[in-house]
Design an enzyme around this catalytic site. Sequence first.
Site, PDB file in Angstrom:
ATOM      1  N   GLY A   1       0.818  -1.207   0.000  1.00  0.00           N
ATOM      2  CA  GLY A   1       0.000   0.000   0.000  1.00  0.00           C
ATOM      3  C   GLY A   1       0.851   1.256   0.000  1.00  0.00           C
ATOM      4  N   SER A   2       0.424   2.267   0.766  1.00  0.00           N
ATOM      5  CA  SER A   2       1.048   3.582   0.689  1.00  0.00           C
ATOM      6  C   SER A   2       2.480   3.635   1.203  1.00  0.00           C
ATOM      7  CB  SER A   2       0.197   4.603   1.454  1.00  0.00           C
ATOM      8  OG  SER A   2      -1.038   4.800   0.798  1.00  0.00           O
ATOM      9  N   THR A   3       2.909   2.657   2.013  1.00  0.00           N
ATOM     10  CA  THR A   3       4.303   2.674   2.444  1.00  0.00           C
ATOM     11  C   THR A   3       5.247   2.503   1.256  1.00  0.00           C
ATOM     12  OG1 THR A   3       4.107   0.307   2.957  1.00  0.00           O
ATOM     13  CG2 THR A   3       3.885   1.860   4.794  1.00  0.00           C
TER      14      THR A   3
ATOM     15  N   LYS B   1       5.034   4.078  -1.419  1.00  0.00           N
ATOM     16  CA  LYS B   1       5.178   5.371  -2.082  1.00  0.00           C
ATOM     17  C   LYS B   1       6.549   5.991  -1.853  1.00  0.00           C
ATOM     18  CE  LYS B   1       0.214   6.348  -1.999  1.00  0.00           C
ATOM     19  NZ  LYS B   1      -0.888   7.082  -1.367  1.00  0.00           N
TER      20      LYS B   1
END
Length: 685
Positions: free
Chosen positions: A289-291, A293
Amino acid sequence: MPVTNVTVKKRLVLLLLITCIAYSALILRLAWLQLLKGEELQKKALHQWTKEIPVEPKRGTIYDRKGRELAISASVDTVIAYPPEIENPEAAAEALSKILDMDEETILELITKERASVYLKRKIDSEKSKEIRKLGIKGIGFTEESKRYYPDRNLAAHVLGFVGIDSQGLAGIEYYYDKYLRGYPGRIVSETDALSRELPFGAQHFVPPKDGLNLVLTIDKTIQHFAERELEKAMNRHRAKKGTVLVMDPRTGEILALVNKPDFDPNNYNDYPEESWKNIAISDVYEPGSTFKVITASAALEEKVVTPSTRYYDKGYTIVSGVRIGCWRHGGHGSQTFTQVVQNSCNPGFVDVAMKLGKEKFVNYINAFGFGQTSGIDFPGEGKGIFNPEKIGPVELATLSFGQGISVTPLQLLTAMSAIANDGKLMQPYIAKQLVDDNGNIIHEFKPRVVRYVISESTSKEMIQILESVVTNGTGGNAYLEGYRVAGKTGTAEKYIDGKYVSSFIGFAPADDPQVAILVILDEPQGIYYGGQTAAPVFRQVMLDTLRYLGVTPQKQEDESDKIKVPNVINLYIQEACSVLIKKGLEYNIKGTGLIVAEQFPAPGTIVARGETVELLLIEGKTDKSPAVVPDLTGKTIREAGEILDIVGLKIQAVGNGLAIDQEPKPGTKAELNTTVKVYFQQRN
């Protein structure tokens, strides 16, 4: 008829020839037995007139990085029977069965076998050993063996693993370094008669065992305790299915702590399901997920397709090959810099960055950071993750930018984040620090190894500043530590199972001199599931305790007179929300129509400058956001309290009349939709 001399001579020659042939055959046979088969026959003979009792070596001790014991071995007795020497097998079996908790028939079968010796029961406790010795049964003896103990029980269970009945490593570090820890067995050799009974005055020979080497780990027992304690609390609080905390020194790749929950007690590992033995921090994969990014942002900065100040307009969604990819925030974030894109974890912003990078460059960076391959850690069963560049089209490239369509191990992700903290140097993670003998002499030392440089030092510095702003001004506010500069990123990934999420937080500190990197993962938390709300508090406490323990001095705080922590005004009447913000010295900007604040930006708890503008998004009808935050109803009439609760999806149970003076649940509590809030009202004079 008389026998002639010629005939006699012929007979003598024939007899001589037969005798010579016979003697030649005997000589050849003897030569064959002595020269060709001699060694084999000697061993067989030796086996017939001797018996061997194996003597197990002492397995090496496993220590943490400060020399504290994590796994030790102690001497225990193993019961051996010598069937030829037992005079009354039935009586012996009956007496032994009561002490050894074994079936009498099983013991009788063992002690009547046509063998020189058999094991009855291995590694018994000292009390049972004393009882058997008191019996004085001829033909029952003992040999000393080594039994493994883990004094801290579940602590670091997935790191240590466990051993089998023969003291052989079966899992974890015990398995990986088994050949060094196990040592070499010895034996006691004694002479016996034809019935395998020991000769009273026969020779005995003792070959001593060679004990195993001791192993010093990079794990710190104290930091391991911090991580286990906080993960246990979070698992109970959020009723998560599984959880992981990994702590690493980003400068060296040393693993300081590794925790998985549920865990097991390696002293009694068979009492736990096999699934609980698995080290999910190293072997299991999940969508980050967003980690993830942080990888996208690092690649974009390194390739100079963006700068921290590059502006981007988020309208709430972007379209790629006809597929609409939305932002988590209704209506989008509007105009923002790239730094703010990271702070806000804005998906459309990262999609735009990935498109500018292009598939080839992005894939090269993903590979360089170590995804889709093992890290080479000294631990069995490491996973590679799932990453297939051949299946990446425009939509897959877009979703890859915010961590969907790729599966990684927790170890891979923390190792990559540590590279960003370590001036772009990707280190090989490792758990074993030294092999030492019983005298403390270092036999072998494991040292840090740089795998490759993935980004430049200048890009590393830019990313650290951006990730620090995520904690001070973005979604990572719950990881903020007073006196320490913290850099990090939240993550909330939806699983393919409907309504299930993986929440996480990854970061390091101090941001200006990174010494500790931590990854926290909660699998399928119940109720609230955002990484900033569930995983970040775990990160914060583990990091705070670790920095204090390591003696990292907090920095003196700058003058904070112009700094304000943004209050939580979600679910408040708009008039109240504005009043709270004004009292705090903050401005506000209202979007939408309605009575209740549905969302706010910056998020509650964010540290901002005095006079900063807080954006408020209003809603008219009911919200379906679950869990709902219970609003503060103090001073409201029954009608007003009912309207507010109805809008946020809760029900009211009014007690009394007048204005609200108390409520259950309390304000700020998370509650599932349709939960009844009991509100107490009282008339005021």
